[in-house]
Each structure stands twice: as structure tokens, then as C-alpha cells.
Design a protein around this motif. Structure first.
Motif, PDB file in Angstrom:
ATOM      1  N   ILE A  78      -6.467   6.298 -16.580  1.00 46.13           N
ATOM      2  CA  ILE A  78      -5.074   6.099 -16.171  1.00 46.13           C
ATOM      3  C   ILE A  78      -4.841   6.697 -14.784  1.00 46.13           C
ATOM      4  N   ILE A  79      -5.333   7.924 -14.602  1.00 42.10           N
ATOM      5  CA  ILE A  79      -5.169   8.586 -13.306  1.00 42.10           C
ATOM      6  C   ILE A  79      -5.829   7.756 -12.212  1.00 42.10           C
ATOM      7  N   LEU A  80      -6.999   7.203 -12.541  1.00 43.32           N
ATOM      8  CA  LEU A  80      -7.734   6.397 -11.565  1.00 43.32           C
ATOM      9  C   LEU A  80      -6.921   5.173 -11.157  1.00 43.32           C
ATOM     10  N   ILE A  82      -3.745   4.862 -11.321  1.00 43.10           N
ATOM     11  CA  ILE A  82      -2.601   5.317 -10.530  1.00 43.10           C
ATOM     12  C   ILE A  82      -3.015   5.549  -9.076  1.00 43.10           C
ATOM     13  N   PHE A  83      -4.115   6.250  -8.907  1.00 44.50           N
ATOM     14  CA  PHE A  83      -4.574   6.540  -7.541  1.00 44.50           C
ATOM     15  C   PHE A  83      -4.767   5.241  -6.754  1.00 44.50           C
ATOM     16  N   ILE A  84      -5.464   4.297  -7.383  1.00 48.43           N
ATOM     17  CA  ILE A  84      -5.754   3.055  -6.662  1.00 48.43           C
ATOM     18  C   ILE A  84      -4.476   2.244  -6.478  1.00 48.43           C
ATOM     19  N   LEU A  86      -1.231   3.038  -6.520  1.00 43.21           N
ATOM     20  CA  LEU A  86      -0.199   3.537  -5.608  1.00 43.21           C
ATOM     21  C   LEU A  86      -0.670   3.502  -4.160  1.00 43.21           C
ATOM     22  N   THR A  87      -1.978   3.654  -3.935  1.00 42.36           N
ATOM     23  CA  THR A  87      -2.456   3.529  -2.553  1.00 42.36           C
ATOM     24  C   THR A  87      -2.195   2.118  -2.057  1.00 42.36           C
ATOM     25  N   PHE A  88      -2.305   1.152  -2.988  1.00 41.22           N
ATOM     26  CA  PHE A  88      -2.098  -0.234  -2.576  1.00 41.22           C
ATOM     27  C   PHE A  88      -0.645  -0.541  -2.242  1.00 41.22           C
ATOM     28  N   THR A  89       0.295   0.269  -2.747  1.00 41.66           N
ATOM     29  CA  THR A  89       1.688   0.024  -2.340  1.00 41.66           C
ATOM     30  C   THR A  89       1.828   0.215  -0.837  1.00 41.66           C
ATOM     31  N   ASP A  90       0.946   0.985  -0.255  1.00 45.35           N
ATOM     32  CA  ASP A  90       0.968   1.109   1.207  1.00 45.35           C
ATOM     33  C   ASP A  90       0.192  -0.023   1.849  1.00 45.35           C
ATOM     34  N   VAL A  91      -1.116  -0.108   1.542  1.00 44.84           N
ATOM     35  CA  VAL A  91      -1.960  -0.982   2.349  1.00 44.84           C
ATOM     36  C   VAL A  91      -1.630  -2.462   2.177  1.00 44.84           C
ATOM     37  N   LEU A  92      -1.094  -2.856   1.028  1.00 43.72           N
ATOM     38  CA  LEU A  92      -0.776  -4.274   0.852  1.00 43.72           C
ATOM     39  C   LEU A  92       0.513  -4.657   1.570  1.00 43.72           C
ATOM     40  N   TYR A  93       1.362  -3.661   1.859  1.00 44.93           N
ATOM     41  CA  TYR A  93       2.679  -3.988   2.391  1.00 44.93           C
ATOM     42  C   TYR A  93       2.883  -3.439   3.792  1.00 44.93           C
ATOM     43  N   ARG A  94       1.800  -3.050   4.431  1.00 43.83           N
ATOM     44  CA  ARG A  94       1.903  -2.504   5.776  1.00 43.83           C
ATOM     45  C   ARG A  94       2.434  -3.568   6.722  1.00 43.83           C
TER      46      ARG A  94
ATOM     47  N   ILE C  24     -14.079  10.460 -10.517  1.00 44.34           N
ATOM     48  CA  ILE C  24     -13.018  10.543  -9.506  1.00 44.34           C
ATOM     49  C   ILE C  24     -13.645  10.704  -8.115  1.00 44.34           C
ATOM     50  N   ILE C  31     -12.029   3.350  -3.585  1.00 47.26           N
ATOM     51  CA  ILE C  31     -10.700   3.027  -3.048  1.00 47.26           C
ATOM     52  C   ILE C  31     -10.843   2.539  -1.606  1.00 47.26           C
ATOM     53  N   ILE C  38      -9.950  -6.027   1.246  1.00 48.28           N
ATOM     54  CA  ILE C  38      -8.824  -6.926   1.474  1.00 48.28           C
ATOM     55  C   ILE C  38      -8.469  -7.003   2.955  1.00 48.28           C
TER      56      ILE C  38
ATOM     57  N   HIS D 248      -3.929   9.543   2.642  1.00 49.57           N
ATOM     58  CA  HIS D 248      -3.768   9.203   1.219  1.00 49.57           C
ATOM     59  C   HIS D 248      -4.745  10.009   0.368  1.00 49.57           C
ATOM     60  N   ILE D 252      -3.759  12.793  -2.276  1.00 54.59           N
ATOM     61  CA  ILE D 252      -4.001  12.502  -3.698  1.00 54.59           C
ATOM     62  C   ILE D 252      -4.448  13.780  -4.391  1.00 54.59           C
ATOM     63  N   TRP D 302       2.051  11.664  -4.147  1.00 53.25           N
ATOM     64  CA  TRP D 302       1.440  12.298  -2.983  1.00 53.25           C
ATOM     65  C   TRP D 302       1.959  11.785  -1.642  1.00 53.25           C
ATOM     66  N   SER D 312       3.564   1.732   4.740  1.00 55.45           N
ATOM     67  CA  SER D 312       4.536   0.662   4.549  1.00 55.45           C
ATOM     68  C   SER D 312       5.849   1.186   3.988  1.00 55.45           C
ATOM     69  N   PHE D 314       7.546  -0.240   1.724  1.00 50.87           N
ATOM     70  CA  PHE D 314       7.523  -0.407   0.269  1.00 50.87           C
ATOM     71  C   PHE D 314       6.957   0.854  -0.389  1.00 50.87           C
ATOM     72  N   ALA D 315       5.900   1.400   0.220  1.00 56.44           N
ATOM     73  CA  ALA D 315       5.324   2.626  -0.325  1.00 56.44           C
ATOM     74  C   ALA D 315       6.341   3.760  -0.267  1.00 56.44           C
ATOM     75  N   PHE D 319       7.341   5.831  -3.548  1.00 52.78           N
ATOM     76  CA  PHE D 319       7.038   7.255  -3.631  1.00 52.78           C
ATOM     77  C   PHE D 319       8.302   8.104  -3.607  1.00 52.78           C
TER      78      PHE D 319
END
Lengths: 98, 404, 199, 541
Positions: A78-80, A82-84, A86-94, C24, C31, C38, D248, D252, D302, D312, D314-315, D319
Motif C-alpha cells: 500500500i505504501i509503495l 502511495i509513493f508511486i 502521489l508522485t504521479f500527481t506531479d509528473v503527469l500534470y506538470r 522500498i 519510480i 512516460i 520527491h 518521501i 511529503w 504541477s 494538481f499535485a 497534497f
């Protein structure tokens, strides 16, 4: 502390799992010879996940372990995610300036 | 201690959120403190030797102080987000300036190509600043306008603001960037409309000699310089482009180069551009001397002006941030001072060996373009290379330094 | 006077916790991979095609087999077949060595082509391809380091089995080493398709 | 008052080896805990001196006692030592080791040898960190955050410092693994999950963060080192990397790490407040579950360190929302502590005073965090001294004061001697005043717009900076007085009995100092809750 003894896993089980793993590897390699676009990567990841599950539950005896071990693994996954995720909320929407 | 100005749109967006959150926080804090002190005094052991209640939980109470703060902080979140969006939405018609940060200086570039180390803007006009960095991460922070954005190498970001009235407003670098971080300070100079117009003229780069000639000779009457069609073909973006021309009724394709342009001016109707009448007058040496002709050709070919005044080295070291680390008055700084740089002995470390010599033009040029090959003893090897400057600019700087 | 207790389940649980941290650790690299994939989908395919699928495929089979042998070794020790157990451990170590030799040839081949971190050739191929190979080298390198550690662990435990310090009654050390070895396999199960097989 | 030396009783006198080796090779959790405590306190003092030096430099504008480069190295080293060598291990490694096994009725942690290895990793990391200051090409100057690309370009000794942080992370992971396993496998008979002291609950939550978040720091630092050694950058734009991704990966780990720092502190406060109110902790289950909730939610937020980074919008939306949700469990804790006081029998012993100061200061820190969590307000406050003031309110005013509270609460238990209470009160007063003056002034000057990590500043920031520096001197006086008092108490304070405060958890039912293996020959059987004060009496001392 009481000691829970596990029954030995029969040799045949391990060998069967190994055969399955080799076959799954063959499938991944086979699929990778054809270009299905984005589907390829998802097939590869699904097969890899299936292989991991076999290794975890049989080779690593997770099947025989108590619930605690499984919950721990789940928490880690689950943590993994989340880490991946939530990071994508940045990189996909930059926003890229023109 | 001075209070920050509040009379500009971005500051109002941020202040609204800060006042709301700090205000509520203060109320909560007062409540917590008063209740704690009241309990500690009222139930002190000398008055209450044993507890008078053994209640150890209350679902109702705990539910209340879970739900209530949740609702309160959600309003804070929403207010903070909505006003943040305001900070990202640049008003229509904003003026655009590019800001480049490098260790440890700022450079602002305007649409007409002029460069400054302070940001001159008209007051009462929204300004969008496009931010970029050439080395490490810096951050563009103007406390008066409550705006801040990191300047990340390889990623362009932006901020916008509107200066309410003429004045000077500090710009700080707020992303730690090394030894010159605290000195990476410059200002926004907001000017009144008249002052700004005057600044635009006063500090404008000199016009290209070729453009002046073009105007003096009346060429613009028939040839546009921005691509709009006229009596003759436009002079817009000529260099290297193909043209269909007629020579004695024969159509051939040629590529525009210096020779063609000179022919087209000196013997105007030898080659005629297809679709245009053969009516351009020729210009001989009497009406257009060779120097002016050359300037004209330079201009049309998009080359810089070779006749204008020499570049000002003193100004170049100012706008390119050199003076951020090198003083001009002998005071100690991050790098060696420029004062007397040509006349004193300097000890240089080259390949691990110490060499003492006087700074000459060659050395200064090397020190500008590739500073880490030879470093000056006693100073860290941290100077960024200035290889982005043109050869002419580098020469002008060296020239200037040799006179110090 | 010191604290003596026996709790094999607790020992194994501690090992599992350690494995979570390892996952991890690798996930940081995965990651970075996902984001770069992408960002540079085309370049990643180009770069992936430069890797030799046979090297990767062979190593996959080698690691899966070594996972099998070490899993069998547990059953062997549980059934008190000490000789068989040691042989299976030795087989695992042998496969680990095969893996590393294979890796050595693969890397030598790529390095001979000028493809290695910070090389000129790589820089000329552009940021996407560079990113792929940087990640490939660092991920596979970290994985290789784990292979080395795992093989060492199994060697130590195999010696202890031979000396009778690890027995059919008390074999948690072997189990934990095996768990570590399976982790090495798990990482490779993902590493292989992501680096060798994307198209 | 007897003058028997400290080393004459309890676990000090019983050891298979005598002398220094008896300590350096001991796997006893109390000895390891005491070694941690000694090292951690030393590290705190070193870093505090660096902090005072920085405040002195900032007294007025201009360059005084240090150059820009020295200042940059100073705040970097101050940060690295305070974060990695003091706060992260302070309560979990020192007091966790001392108390966790006793509080759950165990004789030691689950992996005693691994525990000793953790300590050695800690010491090695500390030595490397100190070597990084004095050797090579100059003390690291990146800030404790190691942001790329600066950290990969600077010529200073960053690789060694990163290596040190990596080892300290490893030490932290091993402690985490040890504690989770210990709590699951070694609870005494009768010690159900509902009878765990809150301190154990918070250590449990902390240990999970240590296990699941710390490796991310490890890999991030390894990548920085690789980039420095091989010049092949995974975060370098020219090689297809992205410097923001470093941030990031770094956060994290490093955001959950602030919960590694604060959760055990909350546990300490949850022990002290009930004892000094003689009343059960209000909302036991809410407190226990909110500890786990904080640990989990702490992993979701984080990037609120990065609103201005260019990530972004959105982030930022996601957050920011998550950040505000994380505020809730912390708020619940504060309300529950205060409710514990209600109709209690409150004694203002020294530990209690530190605990009350904790509540107030942690509340101020938390409320300041709300402004930083709101996107618009953060844009102005980010990377100003407001942020520095804010995290010192949570880390120093919170965890630091909880650490002091723990010292005053438990040190007598492990030395068998009591310090002077009057001096403890005065020291507390100085610390409380000095702390609040210093950091409130820093917050205020941050709102004015003074950026952090500036060794020199514009004249308009002078008044508040002077106030902060003056406050730091009061703070320093308080620290000196407190440590001197504790040291004197440890060496020849009054002897105490088992239970000087009237606590109900298990550590108060063993001698002070506790014997080796904690409970003698009989395994303890737990029959009552951790905050059941009926029939518990404080010993006279």
C-alpha cells in the motif's frame, strides 16, 4: 514462546512452481515480440506480479505464515502504491510553458 | 521593522489566507492555553489530593473534536487553494519579461532584447516574469508581492505581479544556492508611466545603422520590413531564402546573399523579382556610399551592426552579474576585486601548481570562459563559466577590466 | 548473563521486515524508471532494443532455478537430508556465480560499445537514452550487489549446515538466507521485462 | 545521602564483562540505551553550539564571526547533526531502548545483537559526519536536504556526509525492525494490545515508518553519491533526469521522518501527563489509533514542502488537501491530553512542566503548519525564517522539550538518583522563555519576508533578529543549567526508590536502576492497565 512447526513443502510442489515460472517467463518474452502499444507493459507487469506471487507464497512459504506476515506485506505494498501514485500527481500534470 | 505593502493584487490573495488562518489559530491557541492553565490551577494536587473523576473517554466529545477541526481545516484548505489559483492566473495583457538566475546574479531580458540586472517595470501594469535557471535551483521571491517560485534548470516557471505604485521592491533568492545565496538580491524598479516611457527611450539599444539608412533613403516607402506586402517585395527575413527572378525575361531561382542584394541595389532592374514591376531606381556610390551599403546589407541579412558605438564593458559586468561576486572598489567579496586587476600580481593555481603573474588580456579571457582551469589562490573554484557571452561582449569586458 | 530465547517465527518476521525495506529501496529506482518511461517512451524503446534479450533471458532462468534450489534446500533440511541440503545450497551458489559471469560478459559487451554511465557515446544519444542506461546500470548494479551478498550469506549458512550448527531442528538461518535470495529473484522478475522487453 | 558510586547497583554492576568492554560489547538494552543517550546528548550540545553561533552571526546585518561559506557549512552541519544524530534517534533509540522491553514486560529487545549493531552504525555515522566536516575539500555546504543539482556540483565534502546519513538511516531501519518484532513477539503474559503504554504504541508506529520510509532516503543519497562519483546524473536535466524528482524522493522519506521525530515525543507526553494527574489517559484508543493514523497519513503529504518548486498545480491541490487531513490526529492528541488534566490531581513536577510546555509549543508549531499547508499562504512563507521558526517549534519546542521531559522523568529510574527540583524549575523557566522569544521572533521576521539560510540580511530585518539572538542566550543559559543539574543529580543526587513519581507502567515496578534482565527470575504477569493509578503510591525522596 511456543514454536509453530511448518510441514515441509513437498519437492514436487516447488518443481511445479518452477515450471510455471519458466512458462510465464516464456509468455512475457513471447508477448514482447509483438507490438501491442501500451498493452505490452501492462501484460509484462501483470505476468511479473503473478510470478512474484508464486515466489512469495510458495518459495518463501508465505502461505504457511501467520496473518501478521501477510498484513505486513500488504502494508508495504500500500505504501509503495502511495509513493508511486502521489508522485504521479506531479509528473503527469506538470504544466509545460509554450 | 517595516510593514509589507498590502495594496497589490497578489499580496491581497495571500494575505487573505494568512489572516484567516493565523486569526483562527490564535483563537484556538488562546483557548487551549486558557483551559490548560485553568485545569492546572484548579486541579492542583494541594487542592485535589486525589482525582475527582475517573472518566477516561467520551465518544461524543471525541467525535466533536474530530469533526469540528476537520471542517475548520477544510475551509482553510479551500481558501488557500482558491487564492493560490489566483496567483497562477496571469491577467490579460500582462507585460512579459524573462528572468534568468545564475550563481549568483539575476538577469532580466525584455521583448526588445535589452538586458538588465534590475527589473524595470511600469507601475499599475500586470507583469508576467518567465523564470529560468542556468545552473542550480534558485527561487524568485518578492515579499512585497508575496510571490515566490523556484527557478529550476530545464524547467521554465513563471510568476506575475502588479506593482501598485512607483517604488523599489526587493527580490530575494530563496532557494539555497551556495556561497553567494544571501547576496543574490536585486530589486523591481516600478516606474510611473512617464518615467517608464523615458527609460524605454533612454536606455534603448542604439538602432541598427542599416535601418537608419533604409529610412533615410526612403526604401521603406516601397519595401516593408515586417513582411506586409508593398509595391516592392518585403525585406523581412531575407537571408538564405530563395527568390524567383527574371533576367531578360528568363525566370531563374536564386538564393538571397550579399552579392544578390548589392546587385539589386546598385543595378536595380537587372534582376527583377517575379510578380513585381521593374521600377526600382538604382543607387550608385554618389547616392549611397559603400559603408552605408554594407550596413544596409548587414541589416537585411540579419547581422549585427558593426558601425555602432563599442560595447560598454562597465555595463556588461553589471548586467551579467559579475559584480555580484567581484567588487569594483577593492572591498573583499566572494571573488577577487576588479579594482587594479590589471596592475597587480595574482597567484594562480594551474594543474595544482602555483604561478604568479600579471593579468593580461589572454588570461582574463580564459578566466571568463573556463574559470576552473586556473583559479586564483585563496578563492574557491566556484565561478560559473561566462561562455554564453558573444566574442564581442567578452572582448569589451576584457578591455574594460584592463583599464581598472 | 545475557538474554537467551528462541522464537523462529519472530526471527523470520524480522527478516520479512528487512525485505520490505529492500523492496522500498529498489522502488526508488523503479519510480524514476516509471517517470522517465512516460517522459521518453520512444527513446526507452530504442534503448531497450540495444540490450541483448538473450543475456537477460538466460539470467532470468538462472535466477528462477536458483530460487528453486534454495527452496528445495529448506525442504531437504526439514526432512533431515543434510547431504542434499548442502548440495542444493552449492547449486544455488553456483547459479549465482553463473548469473554474475553472465552479467560480466553482458556489461563488457555494452561497455565495449561505449555505453556506460557518463560516456560520450551515451551523451550523443540524447537525454532519454542516457536516462535509460543510467537507470539500467544503477538498478542492475544494485541488484548485482544483492546477488553477491545473498551468495555470501548462503555460503556461510551452507558451511554451518555442514558443521551441524544449522540442523533439521533449528534452521531459521537457512530460511532467512533463502528469503533474502528469493528477494533477489523478485527484483529481477520486475527488472527483466522493464529493461529488456519494452517495445 | 549515601555516596555509593553510580556503578554499584542494578544493570551497572551485573555484566558478563567488566570495564569499558562490558559496555561496548553489551547486548543489554539498558546499556545500549545509556550509550545512545550519552552520544545523543553530546551531539545535541555540539549542534546547539553551532546554532548559537549562527544566531550570533545574525545579531546585526553584515559579516561578523563567520563568512558566508562558514555560515553555510554551519547550518548544514547543524541540520545534519540535529536531524540525523539527535532528533531521529533521540527518543526512539535512547529512551525506546531503555524502556520498551521493560514497559512490555520483556527481558530485552528481540534482536539484542542487532541492537548493538545499530548502535555501532550510529557511531560510525557520527564519526563519518564529523570527518566530513574536518577532512577533504571543506565542510559540506548543501543544507541537510542535499538538494540537487547544487549538491552534485559543490566541491565540498558532500559525499562523505551523504554516506554518514546513509549509515544513520541503516541504523534507524535496524532499530525499527527490532522494535516491531519485539512488540509483536515479546509482550509479557497479560500484556494485551489494550494494555500497552502509549509510549509503546507510538514507538510501534514510529518503527513502521522507520522500516517503510527510511530506505527511500538510502537510495536517494546513494544516487547523489553516484552522481558525484561517476558524473552520471539520474537527476540531471542533460541526462534526462529531473531535479524535482530528487525532492520527491527526498521528502518521501523526510516528511515521514518528522513523524519519526514527533510520534515518540507524543508518547512521552502521554506517559507523563497521566502520571502527574493521577488519572488515566483520556481516550486511550483514540490516542493509540491516532498514532498509527499519523504514521500512515504522514506518508501521504511529503510534497507540501514543494509548493513553490515548480511541480504541477494538481499535485499542490492533492497534497494540500491531504496535509490538512493529517492535522486532525494531532489535534485529537492535544485535546485528549488537556482532557486528561480535567478533575485530576495535578502535580507540577519538572517532567510535567516540560510536558505542558510541549503541549503549548507543539500547538503553536502545528497551527503555524496550517498556514504552511495552505497553498497560497505557503507561497509567501516557504523558505523564509518563518519555516525555520515553525519547525523548531515542532522539533525543538516539541520533540526537544519532550526529550528533556523524558530525561527528567526517566533518568532517575536508570541512575537511581534524583536531581535538584528547584534548579530544574529555574532551568525550565529559562528554556521556556528563551525558546519562545527566539523562535517567535524568527517566525515574525519570516512573515516580513526574510529568506532562510542568509548569513547577512537587509537592515529592515534587524530588530527581530536581535530579539531572536537575545532569546538564544537565555535559551543557552537554560540548557547549561538543565544539563548541569541533571549531571550532578546522576552522579550524587539523592537515592530514590522504585517509583518516585507514582507511575503505573511496568518500569516503576522494578528497582532503580533496574537489574540486568529487568524482572529477576520470575517472568512478569501483567494484570492491570498502564494508567491504573488505584493503589499506586509515589515513593518519598
Amino acid at each position: 514462546m511456543s514454536e509453530e512447526k511448518h510441514e515441509p513443502v513437498p519437492y514436487q510442489t516447488f518443481i511445479l512452481i518452477w515450471v510455471a515460472l519458466i512458462i510465464l517467463t516464456g509468455i512475457t518474452v513471447g508477448v514482447a515480440q509483438f507490438d501491442f502499444g501500451a498493452v505490452n507493459i501492462w501484460v509484462a507487469l501483470s505476468v511479473a506480479s503473478l510470478k512474484s506471487a508464486l515466489v512469495l507464497f510458495v518459495f518463501m512459504h508465505l502461505r504457511q505464515e501467520s496473518l501478521l506476515f501477510k498484513i505486513g506485506l500488504l502494508a508495504m505494498l500500500i505504501i509503495l502504491v502511495i509513493f508511486i501514485g502521489l508522485t504521479f500527481t506531479d509528473v503527469l500534470y506538470r504544466e509545460v510553458l509554450p | 521593522m517595516t510593514l509589507l505593502p498590502t495594496d497589490n493584487p497578489t499580496a491581497q490573495l495571500v494575505d487573505g489566507v494568512m489572516i484567516y488562518i493565523f486569526g483562527l489559530s490564535l483563537l484556538l491557541l488562546l483557548g487551549i492555553t486558557i483551559v490548560t492553565i485553568y485545569f492546572v490551577v484548579k486541579y492542583r494536587r494541594s487542592r485535589c489530593p486525589e482525582p475527582t473523576s475517573d472518566v477516561d473517554h467520551s465518544i461524543v466529545l471525541e467525535a466533536i473534536w474530530t469533526v469540528l477541526p476537520t471542517l475548520i481545516v477544510l475551509t482553510m484548505f479551500w481558501y488557500g487553494w482558491v487564492n493560490y489559483v489566483g496567483l497562477t492566473e496571469v491577467p490579460e495583457g500582462a507585460m512579459e519579461v524573462s528572468a534568468t538566475a545564475r550563481m549568483w546574479s539575476w538577469q532580466f531580458e525584455y521583448a526588445d532584447g535589452r538586458r538588465e540586472n534590475r527589473l524595470f517595470v511600469p507601475a499599475n501594469t500586470p507583469v508576467k516574469v518567465r523564470l529560468q535557471s542556468t545552473d542550480v535551483i534558485h527561487s524568485f521571491f518578492v515579499p512585497a508581492f508575496r510571490i515566490k517560485k523556484d527557478m529550476v534548470p530545464g524547467l521554465e516557471t513563471y510568476v506575475w505581479f502588479e506593482a501598485p505604485k512607483p517604488g523599489s521592491y526587493d527580490i530575494f533568492c530563496t532557494e539555497y544556492c551556495g556561497v553567494g545565496h544571501a547576496d543574490m538580491i536585486t530589486t523591481i524598479e516600478a516606474l510611473s508611466a512617464e518615467d517608464y516611457a523615458a527609460w524605454l527611450v533612454a536606455d534603448a539599444p542604439p538602432e541598427h545603422r542599416g535601418l537608419v539608412v533604409l529610412r533615410e533613403q526612403g526604401c521603406i516607402g516601397c519595401h516593408s520590413i515586417d513582411g506586409t506586402p508593398g509595391i516592392g517585395p518585403s525585406l523581412f527575413e531575407l537571408a538564405g531564402s530563395p527568390r524567383q527572378v527574371e533576367i531578360d525575361g528568363q525566370t531563374t531561382e536564386i538564393t538571397i546573399d550579399d552579392d544578390y542584394l548589392i546587385r539589386a541595389i546598385r543595378e536595380a532592374n537587372y534582376e527583377v523579382v517575379q510578380g513585381y514591376p521593374a521600377m526600382m531606381p538604382s543607387y550608385d556610390e554618389a547616392s549611397l556610399n559603400n559603408d552605408d551599403l554594407q550596413s544596409l546589407v548587414d541589416y537585411m541579412m540579419g547581422r549585427p551592426d558593426t558601425t555602432s558605438a563599442p560595447l560598454d564593458g562597465a555595463r556588461l559586468i553589471e548586467i551579467n552579474g559579475c559584480t555580484g561576486c567581484h567588487s569594483t572598489d577593492g572591498s573583499p567579496s566572494i571573488g577577487p576585486t576588479f579594482q587594479g586587476i590589471s596592475s597587480r600580481d595574482i597567484t594562480i593555481i594551474r594543474d595544482g601548481k602555483e604561478v604568479t603573474q600579471q593579468a593580461d588580456a589572454d588570461y582574463l579571457l580564459r578566466a571568463l570562459v573556463d574559470p576552473s582551469v586556473e583559479t586564483v589562490k585563496g578563492y574557491p573554484d566556484i565561478m560559473p563559466p561566462s561562455d554564453y557571452l558573444s566574442p564581442e561582449e567578452l572582448d569589451a569586458i576584457v578591455e574594460h577590466l584592463l583599464q581598472q | 548473563m545475557s538474554f537467551e530465547h528462541r522464537d523462529d517465527t519472530g526471527d523470520r518476521f524480522g527478516m520479512w521486515l528487512f525485505l520490505y525495506t529492500e523492496v522500498i529501496l529498489f522502488s526508488g529506482l523503479f519510480i524514476l524508471y516509471a517517470i522517465a518511461l512516460i517522459t521518453y517512451p520512444q527513446e526507452y524503446i530504442t534503448a531497450s532494443n540495444k540490450l541483448n534479450i538473450w543475456f537477460g533471458g538466460a539470467n532470468t532462468v538462472v535466477l528462477l532455478t536458483s530460487s528453486l534450489t534454495i527452496a528445495l534446500a529448506i525442504t531437504a533440511i526439514q526432512r533431515n537430508q543434510i547431504r542434499l541440503c548442502i548440495n542444493l545450497c552449492v547449486a544455488t551458489i553456483g547459479l549465482a556465480i553463473v548469473f554474475l559471469i553472465n552479467k560480466y560478459f553482458e556489461w563488457s559487451h555494452e561497455i565495449s560499445l561505449g555505453i556506460y554511465p557518463a560516456s560520450e557515446t551515451l551523451r550523443d544519444m540524447g537525454p532519454g537514452v542516457t536516462s535509460f542506461f543510467n537507470l539500467y546500470y544503477f538498478t542492475a548494479g544494485l541488484h548485482g550487489l544483492h546477488v553477491l551478498i545473498g551468495a555470501t550469506l548462503i555460503t556461510v549458512v551452507a558451511v554451518m549446515v555442514a558443521k551441524g550448527k544449522v540442523t533439521s531442528d533449528r534452521y531459521v538461518l537457512l530460511e532467512n538466507s533463502a528469503l533474502y535470495w528469493h528477494l533477489v529473484d523478485l527484483v529481477w522478475i520486475f527488472l527483466f521485462p522493464l529493461y529488456y522487453l519494452i517495445i | 545521602m549515601t555516596k555509593t558510586p553510580l556503578t554499584n547497583s542494578g544493570f551497572y554492576s551485573e555484566s558478563p564483562r567488566s570495564g569499558v568492554l562490558g559496555w561496548l560489547l553489551s547486548t543489554d538494552h539498558k546499556r545500549i540505551g545509556m550509550m545512545y543517550l550519552g552520544c545523543i546528548t553530546t551531539m545535541f550540545i555540539v549542534a546547539a553550539v553551532l546554532g548559537l553561533a549562527m544566531r550570533l552571526q545574525l545579531f546585526t546585518p553584515g559579516q561578523h564571526i563567520m563568512t558566508a561559506q562558514t555560515y553555510n557549512a554551519t547550518f548544514t552541519v547543524h541540520g545534519i547533526i540535529m536531524i540525523f544524530l539527535f532528533i531521529i534517534p533521540s527518543i526512539p533509540a535512547a529512551f525506546g531502548n531503555l524502556l520498551l522491553p521493560i514497559q512490555i514486560g520483556a527481558r530485552d529487545v528481540f534482536f539484542p545483537k542487532l541492537n548493538l549493531l545499530s548502535w555501532y552504525l550510529y557511531i560510525s555515522g557520527a564519526i563519518l559526519a564529523i570527518l566530513a566536516i574536518f577532512t577533504g575539500t571543506g565542510a559540506p555546504d548543501t543544507g541537510w536536504t542535499f538538494y540537487v543539482p547544487f549538491s552534485t556540483q559543490t566541491s565540498t565534502n558532500v559525499s562523505l556526509a551523504a554516506m554518514a546519513a546513509f549509515m544513520l538511516g541503516f541504523s534507524s531501519i535496524l532499530t525499527g525492525i527490532n522494535f516491531v518484532t519485539t512488540i509483536h513477539r515479546l509482550r509479557a503474559e497479560g500484556m494485551g494490545w489494550g494494555r500497552l503504554p502509549l509510549f509503546v504504541w507510538t514507538l510501534y508506529a514510529t518503527a513502521w515508518i522507520q522500516v517503510l520510509a527510511t530506505p527511500m532516503l538510502g537510495i536517494t543519497l546513494v544516487l547523489v553519491m553516484l552522481e558525484r562519483f561517476f558524473g552520471a546524473g539520474l537527476f540531471d536535466v542533460a541526462s534526462g533526469g529531473d531535479p524535482i524528482l530528487f525532492q520527491h524522493l527526498f521528502w518521501i522519506y523526510s516528511h515521514p521522518a518528522v513523524y519519526i521525530m514527533i510520534l515518540p515525543a507524543m508518547g512521552v507526553i502521554s506517559e507523563i501527563i497521566p502520571t502527574f494527574s493521577r488519572k488515566p489517559l483520556f481516550g486511550y484508543w483514540a490516542m493509540a489509533i491516532s498514532s498509527l493514523a499519523i504514521a500512515f497519513a504522514g506518508s501521504l503529504v511529503w510534497a507540501h514542502h514543494m509548493y513553490a518548486s515548480g511541480m504541477s498545480d494538481f499535485a499542490i491541490l492533492v497534497f494540500s488537501l491531504l496535509t490538512f487531513i493529517v492535522a486532525i490526529p494531532s489535534a485529537i492528541k492535544i485535546f485528549n491530553w488537556i482532557s486528561t488534566l480535567y478533575k485530576g490531581s495535578i502535580q507540577l513536577g519538572p517532567p510535567m512542566l516540560y510536558a505542558l510546555a510541549f503541549i503549548l509549543q507543539f500547538a503553536i508549531g502545528g497551527l503555524g503548519g496550517l498556514a504552511l499547508g495552505a497553498a497560497a499562504a505557503d507561497i509567501h512563507l516557504h523558505d523564509t525564517t518563518f519555516v525555520v521558526g515553525h519547525f523548531h517549534y515542532t522539533m525543538f519546542g516539541g520533540t526537544g522539550f519532550a526529550f528533556f521531559a523524558a530525561l527528567h522523568y526517566w533518568l532517575p529510574k536508570f541512575t537511581g538518583r534524583m536531581y535538584n527540583h528547584k534548579i530544574a524549575f529555574i532551568a525550565w523557566g529559562l528554556l521556556f522563555v528563551g525558546f519562545n522569544v527566539t523562535y517567535m521572533a524568527m517566525q515574525a521576521v519570516g512573515i516580513q519576508g526574510m529568506p532562510r539560510r542568509y548569513y547577512d540580511y537587509l537592515p529592515e530585518f534587524q530588530t527581530l533578529n536581535m530579539v531572536a539572538t537575545l532569546g538564544s542566550w537565555v535559551l543557552a543559559a537554560g540548557l547549561i543549567m538543565m544539563f548541569a543539574n541533571l549531571l550532578k543529580g546522576m552522579l550524587n543526587g539523592k537515592l530514590i526508590g522504585m517509583n518516585p513519581w507514582g507511575g503505573a507502567t511496568l518500569e516503576w515496578q522494578v528497582p532503580s536502576p533496574p537489574p540486568m534482565l529487568n524482572f529477576g527470575k520470575e517472568d512478569p504477569v501483567v494484570t492491570r492497565g498502564p494508567y491504573d493509578y488505584k493503589g499506586v503510591k509515589a515513593d518519598e525522596f
